[in-house]
Design a protein around this motif. Structure first.
Motif, PDB file in Angstrom:
ATOM      1  N   VAL A 110       1.226   5.591   1.145  1.00 57.87           N
ATOM      2  CA  VAL A 110       0.757   6.675   2.013  1.00 57.87           C
ATOM      3  C   VAL A 110      -0.415   7.393   1.359  1.00 57.87           C
ATOM      4  O   VAL A 110      -1.300   7.911   2.034  1.00 57.87           O
ATOM      5  CB  VAL A 110       1.914   7.657   2.290  1.00 57.87           C
ATOM      6  CG1 VAL A 110       1.434   8.859   3.081  1.00 57.87           C
ATOM      7  CG2 VAL A 110       3.018   6.943   3.048  1.00 57.87           C
TER       8      VAL A 110
ATOM      9  N   LEU B  15       0.464  12.343   8.503  1.00 57.50           N
ATOM     10  CA  LEU B  15       0.352  11.064   7.792  1.00 57.50           C
ATOM     11  C   LEU B  15       1.512  10.858   6.825  1.00 57.50           C
ATOM     12  O   LEU B  15       2.056   9.760   6.715  1.00 57.50           O
ATOM     13  CB  LEU B  15      -0.976  11.018   7.024  1.00 57.50           C
ATOM     14  CG  LEU B  15      -2.250  10.838   7.858  1.00 57.50           C
ATOM     15  CD1 LEU B  15      -3.486  11.055   7.006  1.00 57.50           C
ATOM     16  CD2 LEU B  15      -2.287   9.445   8.470  1.00 57.50           C
TER      17      LEU B  15
ATOM     18  N   LYS C 161       0.853  -1.189   0.000  1.00 52.33           N
ATOM     19  CA  LYS C 161       0.000   0.000   0.000  1.00 52.33           C
ATOM     20  C   LYS C 161       0.888   1.237   0.000  1.00 52.33           C
ATOM     21  O   LYS C 161       2.117   1.155   0.138  1.00 52.33           O
ATOM     22  CB  LYS C 161      -0.929   0.011   1.206  1.00 52.33           C
ATOM     23  CG  LYS C 161      -0.240   0.136   2.560  1.00 52.33           C
ATOM     24  CD  LYS C 161      -1.254   0.252   3.675  1.00 52.33           C
ATOM     25  CE  LYS C 161      -2.043   1.553   3.604  1.00 52.33           C
ATOM     26  NZ  LYS C 161      -2.912   1.758   4.775  1.00 52.33           N
TER      27      LYS C 161
ATOM     28  N   ASP D  38      -3.012  17.060   9.707  1.00 51.19           N
ATOM     29  CA  ASP D  38      -3.126  15.605   9.599  1.00 51.19           C
ATOM     30  C   ASP D  38      -2.397  15.097   8.356  1.00 51.19           C
ATOM     31  O   ASP D  38      -1.751  14.040   8.376  1.00 51.19           O
ATOM     32  CB  ASP D  38      -4.601  15.191   9.541  1.00 51.19           C
ATOM     33  CG  ASP D  38      -5.310  15.389  10.872  1.00 51.19           C
ATOM     34  OD1 ASP D  38      -4.604  15.498  11.891  1.00 51.19           O
ATOM     35  OD2 ASP D  38      -6.556  15.443  10.884  1.00 51.19           O
TER      36      ASP D  38
ATOM     37  N   LYS E 142      -8.393  11.378   3.760  1.00 47.82           N
ATOM     38  CA  LYS E 142      -8.353  12.705   4.371  1.00 47.82           C
ATOM     39  C   LYS E 142      -8.669  13.778   3.335  1.00 47.82           C
ATOM     40  O   LYS E 142      -9.287  14.805   3.658  1.00 47.82           O
ATOM     41  CB  LYS E 142      -6.960  12.936   4.974  1.00 47.82           C
ATOM     42  CG  LYS E 142      -6.963  13.870   6.165  1.00 47.82           C
ATOM     43  CD  LYS E 142      -7.692  13.263   7.337  1.00 47.82           C
ATOM     44  CE  LYS E 142      -7.783  14.237   8.509  1.00 47.82           C
ATOM     45  NZ  LYS E 142      -8.603  13.701   9.602  1.00 47.82           N
TER      46      LYS E 142
ATOM     47  N   ASP F 124      -2.884   6.137   0.016  1.00 48.97           N
ATOM     48  CA  ASP F 124      -4.145   5.506   0.435  1.00 48.97           C
ATOM     49  C   ASP F 124      -4.741   6.221   1.635  1.00 48.97           C
ATOM     50  O   ASP F 124      -5.960   6.442   1.710  1.00 48.97           O
ATOM     51  CB  ASP F 124      -3.893   4.029   0.792  1.00 48.97           C
ATOM     52  CG  ASP F 124      -3.534   3.198  -0.414  1.00 48.97           C
ATOM     53  OD1 ASP F 124      -3.939   3.567  -1.526  1.00 48.97           O
ATOM     54  OD2 ASP F 124      -2.825   2.190  -0.245  1.00 48.97           O
ATOM     55  N   ASP F 125      -3.895   6.564   2.605  1.00 47.33           N
ATOM     56  CA  ASP F 125      -4.377   7.260   3.804  1.00 47.33           C
ATOM     57  C   ASP F 125      -4.718   8.713   3.489  1.00 47.33           C
ATOM     58  O   ASP F 125      -5.676   9.273   4.028  1.00 47.33           O
ATOM     59  CB  ASP F 125      -3.315   7.195   4.899  1.00 47.33           C
ATOM     60  CG  ASP F 125      -2.923   5.763   5.230  1.00 47.33           C
ATOM     61  OD1 ASP F 125      -3.820   4.904   5.259  1.00 47.33           O
ATOM     62  OD2 ASP F 125      -1.726   5.513   5.452  1.00 47.33           O
TER      63      ASP F 125
END
Length: 555
Positions: free
Chosen positions: A251, A338, A249, A334, A258, A253-254
């Motif tokens: 970053v 992340l 995966k 955030d 957001k 993806d996160d």
């Protein structure tokens, strides 16, 4: 970031040690041949956005890379000379393979344990016919797209999803399926040796059923016992590993989740700005006001008579609530958390921090978040180096040139062929060599050491190193010239030691010269001249002895 690859010998055997010396420079020749720098940037883009990618290594014998004469083993009947035949020179290549094209067993988390997989790539029918002329008559377009091909074929035609007030997003035409299919799928199936296929298997199909090639794996690695072991030519570059799955995966993806949240708050803020933030007018009933345009200098007439006369009033718009703006700031923080893209990693000095040690601490803490990703990056490039060296060893029969600038500024050219790599070597990454480097942090540490009195700026050597760190060595041209001259003297004495005339001198003559060197050194040059040996010239009245002493001591 380009990791540093080291090539230590596999054993203490002299042949392995000699191969190790050649291999490190051979890797640099290979990197130039496969154009590694743009490839590395392209690969990093795929990894960052999709979580992983592959690099396919190989050797392309296409005639477009040039032809070379090769002896046929026979003699020309007219000239009596060995008969020659023109053969393709070939070229080593590395190619980025995206996730859309690879099919493998995702239940095997470690790529090194994969024993078989397939790569599918779509290409125009005409190109497929040119690549496989023996099967050209039977090559037809695919009747329907296979998994992943629709996405891969659409990527080159998609424009940026940016619209304006006059229409929809640009590039929408790329989303529609073509009216006629003019492409065919080329499937490459790889398998390590099995009882059925002891040399491994490479099968190439066009479409779903038409096999155009089948044979053993083309690439193999030299083993310690002199045998060759086939290997699969794809190196996997994951970003973040997922437990129990072969699919990595990213970053992104996160961040995507957001970003969706931020888009909602931005839309809300825009909606407020377009509606509640606009000024409005109160127009009493019966005021007989018409055509209120808001133009500067406009005269508005209204009815001031009647039972309840009132004039129109303007109500200012409401500002965007501060809570929405604070929420956007929180989401942006955030994002930074992340992605671990803090100020120090962006090249910015955090406000209120100037001490070099504090900057270094922040830099190390920020980089620690990337340590697993960079460890995977380094390990994958080391595997690429191992495969590239083996393919070079196996197929590079023509000379490759390696140009390097020596310490004295002179260019040196070395020649390599695959046969030069006869021993066994390993390829390992230098630990931490792919970490980001910040000149800001290094300079701040230098300033801290000067303030503590550890570095003495009055020392010429220290001063030169500091200027080197700031890229200002041109401020001391005489020191740079003395350094270059000392390096040239080192190289001259190295060449003197390898002079065959010295090796031919008797031991007694050498002992006599050593004694003469202590008693009458001026006679040594004259004596050596009789043997055809020229002593390198030094200039004690001109040279800076401190700089020369430093360079000679380092050598």
């Amino acid at each position: 970031i380009e990791p540093t690859l080291k090539v230590p010998p596999a054993t203490e055997d002299p042949e392995d040690r000699a191969t190790s010396d050649i291999a490190e420079r051979a890797i640099q020749v290979i990197e130039d041949e496969v154009q590694i720098r743009p490839l590395r940037q392209y690969l990093a883009t795929w990894i960052g956005l999709t979580g992983g990618g592959w690099v396919e290594n190989g050797y392309d014998p296409d005639p477009r890379h040039g032809m070379v004469p090769v002896p046929t083993g026979e003699q020309d009947p007219l000239t009596g000379e060995p008969a020659m035949e023109q053969m393709p020179r070939g070229r080593q290549y590395s190619e980025v393979v995206p996730k859309f094209e690879m099919f493998f067993d995702a239940a095997i988390p470690m790529w090194s344990r994969q024993t078989k997989y397939a790569r599918r790539k779509s290409l125009p029918v005409e190109e497929a016919k040119a690549r496989w002329p023996a099967a050209a008559a039977s090559i037809k377009p695919d009747s329907m797209a296979m998994d992943g091909e629709m996405y891969g074929d659409a990527l080159p035609t998609l424009g940026p999803n940016v619209g304006d007030d006059r229409g929809g997003p640009r590039g929408m035409s790329g989303l529609t399926a073509p009216q006629t299919n003019t492409r065919v799928t080329e499937q490459w199936y790889y398998s390590l040796p099995t009882p059925t296929y002891q040399g491994g298997l490479l099968e190439i199909r066009l479409g779903r059923e038409q096999t155009v090639f089948a044979g053993p794996l083309p690439y193999s690695a030299l083993q310690a016992d002199g045998s060759r072991k086939p290997f699969l030519p794809h190196v996997f570059f994951p970003m973040k590993l997922v437990p129990g799955s072969g699919w990595p995966k990213t970053v992104a993806d996160d961040l995507a989740i957001k970003q969706t949240q931020r888009n909602r708050y931005e839309a809300l803020a825009e909606l407020i700005a377009m509606r509640m933030a606009n000024p409005v007018w109160l127009k009493p009933t019966g005021s007989n006001v018409t055509n209120m345009t808001g133009e500067p200098g406009q005269v508005i007439e209204y009815n001031a008579l009647g039972p309840s006369p009132a004039k129109p009033e303007r109500i200012p718009g409401q500002n965007i609530p501060p809570s929405i703006l604070r929420m956007l700031e929180m989401i942006d923080k955030d994002f930074e958390e992340l992605a671990a893209t803090f100020e120090i990693l962006k090249g910015n000095r955090p406000e209120g921090i100037s001490a070099g040690i504090a900057l270094q601490l922040l830099k190390e803490r920020g980089e620690s978040r990337f340590a697993p990703m960079l460890a995977l990056w380094e390990a994958s490039w080391a595997e690429w180096g191992r495969q590239a060296l083996e393919i070079f060893r196996q197929f590079a029969t023509e000379e490759r040139l390696f140009q390097i600038k020596g310490k004295d500024g002179a260019w040196q050219v070395q020649k390599f062929v695959g046969a030069d790599l006869t021993g066994s070597v390993n390829v390992v990454p230098e630990a931490g060599s792919s970490l980001p480097r910040s000149s800001l942090t290094e300079r701040a540490e230098t300033e801290q050491l000067i303030a503590l009195g550890v570095l003495n700026v009055a020392d010429p050597e220290t001063r030169y190193k500091i200027l080197e760190q700031y890229g200002k060595t041109d401020f001391l041209p005489a020191m740079a010239a003395d350094t270059k001259n000392a390096i040239m003297e080192n190289e001259a004495f190295d060449a003197l030691a390898e002079n065959p005339a010295l090796a031919a001198m008797a031991g007694e003559e050498i002992q006599a010269l050593m004694v003469m060197l202590q008693t009458d050194p001026a006679q040594v040059s004259a004596r050596l001249a009789e043997f055809g040996v020229t002593v390198p010239r030094v200039r004690p009245a001109v040279d800076d002895h401190a700089i020369h002493g430093r360079e000679h001591g380092k050598d």
